[in-house]
Design a protein around this motif. Structure first.
Motif, PDB file in Angstrom:
ATOM      1  N   THR A  66      -5.702   8.814   4.382  1.00 27.65           N
ATOM      2  CA  THR A  66      -5.833   7.604   5.191  1.00 27.65           C
ATOM      3  C   THR A  66      -6.753   6.574   4.537  1.00 27.65           C
ATOM      4  N   GLU A  67      -7.578   7.000   3.612  1.00 26.56           N
ATOM      5  CA  GLU A  67      -8.464   6.070   2.910  1.00 26.56           C
ATOM      6  C   GLU A  67      -7.705   5.254   1.869  1.00 26.56           C
ATOM      7  N   ASN A  68      -6.564   5.764   1.399  1.00 30.94           N
ATOM      8  CA  ASN A  68      -5.850   5.141   0.292  1.00 30.94           C
ATOM      9  C   ASN A  68      -4.507   4.527   0.658  1.00 30.94           C
ATOM     10  N   GLY A  69      -4.078   4.659   1.890  1.00 30.39           N
ATOM     11  CA  GLY A  69      -2.770   4.134   2.255  1.00 30.39           C
ATOM     12  C   GLY A  69      -2.517   4.287   3.744  1.00 30.39           C
ATOM     13  N   VAL A  70      -1.259   4.158   4.100  1.00 26.02           N
ATOM     14  CA  VAL A  70      -0.826   4.293   5.490  1.00 26.02           C
ATOM     15  C   VAL A  70      -0.259   5.695   5.661  1.00 26.02           C
ATOM     16  N   LEU A  71      -0.676   6.372   6.700  1.00 23.48           N
ATOM     17  CA  LEU A  71      -0.234   7.729   6.971  1.00 23.48           C
ATOM     18  C   LEU A  71       0.585   7.736   8.252  1.00 23.48           C
ATOM     19  N   THR A  72       1.813   8.243   8.181  1.00 26.16           N
ATOM     20  CA  THR A  72       2.640   8.429   9.375  1.00 26.16           C
ATOM     21  C   THR A  72       2.835   9.929   9.553  1.00 26.16           C
ATOM     22  N   ILE A  73       2.749  10.391  10.799  1.00 25.23           N
ATOM     23  CA  ILE A  73       2.809  11.828  11.069  1.00 25.23           C
ATOM     24  C   ILE A  73       3.823  12.113  12.155  1.00 25.23           C
ATOM     25  N   GLU A  74       4.781  12.981  11.834  1.00 23.42           N
ATOM     26  CA  GLU A  74       5.689  13.514  12.849  1.00 23.42           C
ATOM     27  C   GLU A  74       5.089  14.824  13.336  1.00 23.42           C
TER      28      GLU A  74
ATOM     29  N   GLN B 193      -9.449   8.795  13.729  1.00 20.36           N
ATOM     30  CA  GLN B 193     -10.234   7.816  14.479  1.00 20.36           C
ATOM     31  C   GLN B 193      -9.508   6.503  14.736  1.00 20.36           C
ATOM     32  N   HIS B 194      -8.838   5.940  13.766  1.00 22.01           N
ATOM     33  CA  HIS B 194      -8.204   4.629  13.917  1.00 22.01           C
ATOM     34  C   HIS B 194      -6.685   4.746  14.064  1.00 22.01           C
ATOM     35  N   ALA B 195      -6.243   5.827  14.653  1.00 19.83           N
ATOM     36  CA  ALA B 195      -4.808   6.084  14.769  1.00 19.83           C
ATOM     37  C   ALA B 195      -4.139   5.149  15.768  1.00 19.83           C
ATOM     38  N   ILE B 196      -2.913   4.811  15.475  1.00 15.93           N
ATOM     39  CA  ILE B 196      -2.038   4.098  16.399  1.00 15.93           C
ATOM     40  C   ILE B 196      -0.893   5.063  16.694  1.00 15.93           C
ATOM     41  N   ARG B 197      -0.729   5.422  17.948  1.00 15.69           N
ATOM     42  CA  ARG B 197       0.312   6.378  18.334  1.00 15.69           C
ATOM     43  C   ARG B 197       1.580   5.607  18.692  1.00 15.69           C
ATOM     44  N   VAL B 198       2.670   5.964  18.014  1.00 14.99           N
ATOM     45  CA  VAL B 198       3.980   5.390  18.302  1.00 14.99           C
ATOM     46  C   VAL B 198       4.861   6.535  18.788  1.00 14.99           C
TER      47      VAL B 198
ATOM     48  N   VAL C 105       0.864  -1.185   0.000  1.00 14.49           N
ATOM     49  CA  VAL C 105       0.000   0.000   0.000  1.00 14.49           C
ATOM     50  C   VAL C 105       0.896   1.229   0.000  1.00 14.49           C
ATOM     51  N   PRO C 106       0.413   2.361  -0.496  1.00 13.24           N
ATOM     52  CA  PRO C 106       1.221   3.591  -0.446  1.00 13.24           C
ATOM     53  C   PRO C 106       1.463   4.023   1.006  1.00 13.24           C
ATOM     54  N   LEU C 107       2.646   4.552   1.259  1.00 11.92           N
ATOM     55  CA  LEU C 107       3.003   5.098   2.564  1.00 11.92           C
ATOM     56  C   LEU C 107       3.157   6.603   2.400  1.00 11.92           C
ATOM     57  N   PHE C 108       2.436   7.366   3.207  1.00  8.21           N
ATOM     58  CA  PHE C 108       2.515   8.819   3.201  1.00  8.21           C
ATOM     59  C   PHE C 108       3.135   9.250   4.521  1.00  8.21           C
ATOM     60  N   HIS C 109       4.253   9.951   4.450  1.00  9.68           N
ATOM     61  CA  HIS C 109       5.019  10.371   5.631  1.00  9.68           C
ATOM     62  C   HIS C 109       4.947  11.893   5.700  1.00  9.68           C
ATOM     63  N   VAL C 110       4.303  12.404   6.745  1.00 10.67           N
ATOM     64  CA  VAL C 110       4.062  13.836   6.891  1.00 10.67           C
ATOM     65  C   VAL C 110       4.812  14.356   8.112  1.00 10.67           C
ATOM     66  N   ASP C 111       5.422  15.528   7.972  1.00 13.47           N
ATOM     67  CA  ASP C 111       6.093  16.186   9.091  1.00 13.47           C
ATOM     68  C   ASP C 111       5.433  17.548   9.277  1.00 13.47           C
TER      69      ASP C 111
ATOM     70  N   LEU D 147      -3.920  20.024   4.008  1.00 14.43           N
ATOM     71  CA  LEU D 147      -3.175  18.879   3.490  1.00 14.43           C
ATOM     72  C   LEU D 147      -4.089  17.730   3.062  1.00 14.43           C
ATOM     73  N   GLY D 148      -5.325  17.702   3.565  1.00 13.37           N
ATOM     74  CA  GLY D 148      -6.264  16.643   3.210  1.00 13.37           C
ATOM     75  C   GLY D 148      -5.871  15.285   3.762  1.00 13.37           C
ATOM     76  N   LEU D 149      -5.407  15.242   4.995  1.00  9.57           N
ATOM     77  CA  LEU D 149      -4.933  13.999   5.590  1.00  9.57           C
ATOM     78  C   LEU D 149      -6.031  12.948   5.716  1.00  9.57           C
ATOM     79  N   ASP D 150      -7.278  13.377   5.890  1.00 12.84           N
ATOM     80  CA  ASP D 150      -8.380  12.407   5.987  1.00 12.84           C
ATOM     81  C   ASP D 150      -8.501  11.568   4.720  1.00 12.84           C
TER      82      ASP D 150
END
Length: 90
Positions: A51-59, A69-74, A26-32, A45-48
């Protein structure tokens, strides 16, 4: 199993705000969000939609008005020397 993306191909998107990595399952989107101080900039940025089309990681996710809603915090913290401590919460 992972996402199929080589770890050495991933870098912090601090200056570009967002990096997109394709080639995995799946596409990975990495946002800082470090350089964004206005919540409206983050919303634009349209982050919502991402998340429908891939995995979103946020710094710097604390700059979000609302956690997705379905976030996993690391959380990654220094634990002395070259050691890091990871905390995973959902």
């Amino acid at each position: 199993e992972g996402l199929g993306i080589r770890p050495d191909a991933v870098s912090s998107p601090t200056f570009a705000i967002m990096q997109e990595y394709r080639g995995g399952r799946v596409p990975l989107f990495h946002v800082d969000l470090y350089r964004l101080n206005d919540p409206r900039e983050v919303e634009e940025l349209g982050l919502d939609e991402i998340t429908e089309n891939g995995v979103l990681t946020i710094e710097w996710a604390e700059r979000l008005r609302q956690t997705p809603q379905h976030a996993i915090r690391v959380t990654i913290a220094h634990a002395g020397g070259d050691t890091r401590e990871l905390t995973i919460e959902n």
